[in-house]
Design a protein around this motif. Structure first.
Motif, mmCIF file in Angstrom:
data_model
loop_
_atom_site.group_PDB
_atom_site.id
_atom_site.type_symbol
_atom_site.label_atom_id
_atom_site.label_comp_id
_atom_site.label_asym_id
_atom_site.label_seq_id
_atom_site.Cartn_x
_atom_site.Cartn_y
_atom_site.Cartn_z
ATOM 1 N N ALA A 153 0.836 -1.206 0.000
ATOM 2 C CA ALA A 153 0.000 0.000 0.000
ATOM 3 C C ALA A 153 0.869 1.254 0.000
ATOM 4 C CB ALA A 153 -0.933 -0.007 1.209
ATOM 5 N N LYS A 154 1.916 1.268 0.810
ATOM 6 C CA LYS A 154 2.819 2.423 0.840
ATOM 7 C C LYS A 154 3.499 2.610 -0.511
ATOM 8 C CE LYS A 154 4.043 2.364 5.752
ATOM 9 N NZ LYS A 154 5.138 2.071 6.711
ATOM 10 N N ARG A 155 3.902 1.492 -1.131
ATOM 11 C CA ARG A 155 4.548 1.590 -2.440
ATOM 12 C C ARG A 155 3.574 2.131 -3.486
ATOM 13 N NH1 ARG A 155 7.569 -2.661 -2.392
ATOM 14 N NH2 ARG A 155 9.494 -1.531 -2.074
ATOM 15 N N ALA A 156 2.298 1.751 -3.406
ATOM 16 C CA ALA A 156 1.292 2.269 -4.341
ATOM 17 C C ALA A 156 1.106 3.774 -4.151
ATOM 18 C CB ALA A 156 -0.035 1.530 -4.149
ATOM 19 N N ILE A 157 1.074 4.232 -2.899
ATOM 20 C CA ILE A 157 0.972 5.671 -2.625
ATOM 21 C C ILE A 157 2.201 6.387 -3.173
ATOM 22 C CG2 ILE A 157 0.973 7.413 -0.790
ATOM 23 C CD1 ILE A 157 -0.655 5.326 0.893
ATOM 24 N N LEU A 158 3.372 5.819 -2.936
ATOM 25 C CA LEU A 158 4.615 6.404 -3.425
ATOM 26 C C LEU A 158 4.594 6.532 -4.940
ATOM 27 C CD1 LEU A 158 7.529 7.318 -2.688
ATOM 28 C CD2 LEU A 158 8.210 4.930 -2.942
ATOM 29 N N LEU A 159 4.231 5.483 -5.634
ATOM 30 C CA LEU A 159 4.176 5.503 -7.093
ATOM 31 C C LEU A 159 3.157 6.520 -7.596
ATOM 32 C CD1 LEU A 159 5.113 4.349 -9.786
ATOM 33 C CD2 LEU A 159 3.360 2.579 -9.543
ATOM 34 N N HIS A 160 1.978 6.529 -6.985
ATOM 35 C CA HIS A 160 0.945 7.494 -7.392
ATOM 36 C C HIS A 160 1.458 8.926 -7.238
ATOM 37 C CE1 HIS A 160 -3.024 9.189 -8.048
ATOM 38 N NE2 HIS A 160 -2.734 10.013 -7.037
ATOM 39 N N CYS A 161 2.080 9.220 -6.115
ATOM 40 C CA CYS A 161 2.590 10.568 -5.881
ATOM 41 C C CYS A 161 3.717 10.921 -6.841
ATOM 42 C CB CYS A 161 3.042 10.737 -4.436
ATOM 43 S SG CYS A 161 1.663 10.830 -3.275
ATOM 44 N N MET A 162 4.550 9.960 -7.167
ATOM 45 C CA MET A 162 5.641 10.215 -8.101
ATOM 46 C C MET A 162 5.098 10.559 -9.485
ATOM 47 S SD MET A 162 8.405 7.292 -7.009
ATOM 48 C CE MET A 162 9.599 7.711 -8.261
ATOM 49 N N LEU A 163 4.011 9.897 -9.886
ATOM 50 C CA LEU A 163 3.485 10.071 -11.244
ATOM 51 C C LEU A 163 2.461 11.189 -11.371
ATOM 52 C CD1 LEU A 163 3.020 6.317 -12.221
ATOM 53 C CD2 LEU A 163 4.884 7.870 -12.895
ATOM 54 N N HIS A 164 1.702 11.465 -10.306
ATOM 55 C CA HIS A 164 0.531 12.324 -10.464
ATOM 56 C C HIS A 164 0.437 13.516 -9.522
ATOM 57 C CE1 HIS A 164 -1.031 9.260 -13.120
ATOM 58 N NE2 HIS A 164 -0.854 8.356 -12.182
ATOM 59 N N CYS A 165 1.287 13.616 -8.543
ATOM 60 C CA CYS A 165 1.080 14.642 -7.515
ATOM 61 C C CYS A 165 2.018 15.820 -7.671
ATOM 62 C CB CYS A 165 1.268 14.046 -6.121
ATOM 63 S SG CYS A 165 0.039 12.805 -5.710
ATOM 64 N N SER A 166 1.547 16.933 -7.151
ATOM 65 C CA SER A 166 2.360 18.146 -7.092
ATOM 66 C C SER A 166 2.969 18.243 -5.696
ATOM 67 C CB SER A 166 1.476 19.349 -7.386
ATOM 68 O OG SER A 166 0.441 19.421 -6.408
ATOM 69 N N ASP A 167 3.158 19.462 -5.225
ATOM 70 C CA ASP A 167 3.750 19.667 -3.901
ATOM 71 C C ASP A 167 2.944 19.008 -2.794
ATOM 72 O OD1 ASP A 167 5.786 21.070 -5.033
ATOM 73 O OD2 ASP A 167 4.969 23.040 -4.557
ATOM 74 N N SER A 168 1.636 18.970 -2.933
ATOM 75 C CA SER A 168 0.828 18.342 -1.880
ATOM 76 C C SER A 168 1.144 16.850 -1.779
ATOM 77 C CB SER A 168 -0.664 18.563 -2.124
ATOM 78 O OG SER A 168 -1.065 17.932 -3.330
ATOM 79 N N GLY A 169 1.486 16.233 -2.885
ATOM 80 C CA GLY A 169 1.874 14.826 -2.854
ATOM 81 C C GLY A 169 3.170 14.612 -2.095
ATOM 82 N N VAL A 170 4.094 15.544 -2.242
ATOM 83 C CA VAL A 170 5.349 15.446 -1.505
ATOM 84 C C VAL A 170 5.077 15.607 -0.013
ATOM 85 C CG1 VAL A 170 7.620 16.496 -1.165
ATOM 86 C CG2 VAL A 170 6.719 16.216 -3.469
#
Length: 112
Positions: free
Chosen positions: A57-74
């Motif tokens: 689950a953590k890896r899925a969140i990490l991948l999603h944030c790497m591909l789709h998120c802006s500063d809020s994802g970081v």
């Protein structure tokens, strides 16, 4: 090391430990009743699977944030990284300024 690389390394550490059946530096309150040895807290087979599921689950969140998120994802990743704040590579400067009081105290909106 950035927060992405840091989390990937910690997730890998957790997966490796779960596959071996032990987690190190885990408070016994998290895994009550688990035998503690010099290798860490011994995990039952169901707990090993739960840790592996959490890693996925953590890896899925990490991948999603790497591909789709802006500063809020970081910021989300910085919150996840705070779990590992005692690790030598953890950096207080990662942008988790909104989470300076983590974990929230009982009665906080996060608990309602």
């Amino acid at each position: 090391m950035d927060v992405f690389a840091f989390l990937e390394a910690r997730i890998r550490d957790d997966e490796d430990a779960a596959r071996c059946g032990f987690l190190t530096s885990v408070p016994t309150a998290i895994f009550p009743g688990g035998p503690v040895s010099s290798r860490g807290t011994e995990l039952s087979p169901p707990m090993r699977q739960r840790v592996l599921n959490e890693c996925a689950a953590k890896r899925a969140i990490l991948l999603h944030c790497m591909l789709h998120c802006s500063d809020s994802g970081v910021e989300v990743l910085a919150v996840l990284a705070r779990v590992y704040k005692d690790h030598a590579d953890y950096q207080e400067t990662w942008p988790s300024h909104r989470m300076s009081q983590w974990p929230p105290q009982s009665g906080h909106a996060a608990y309602t």
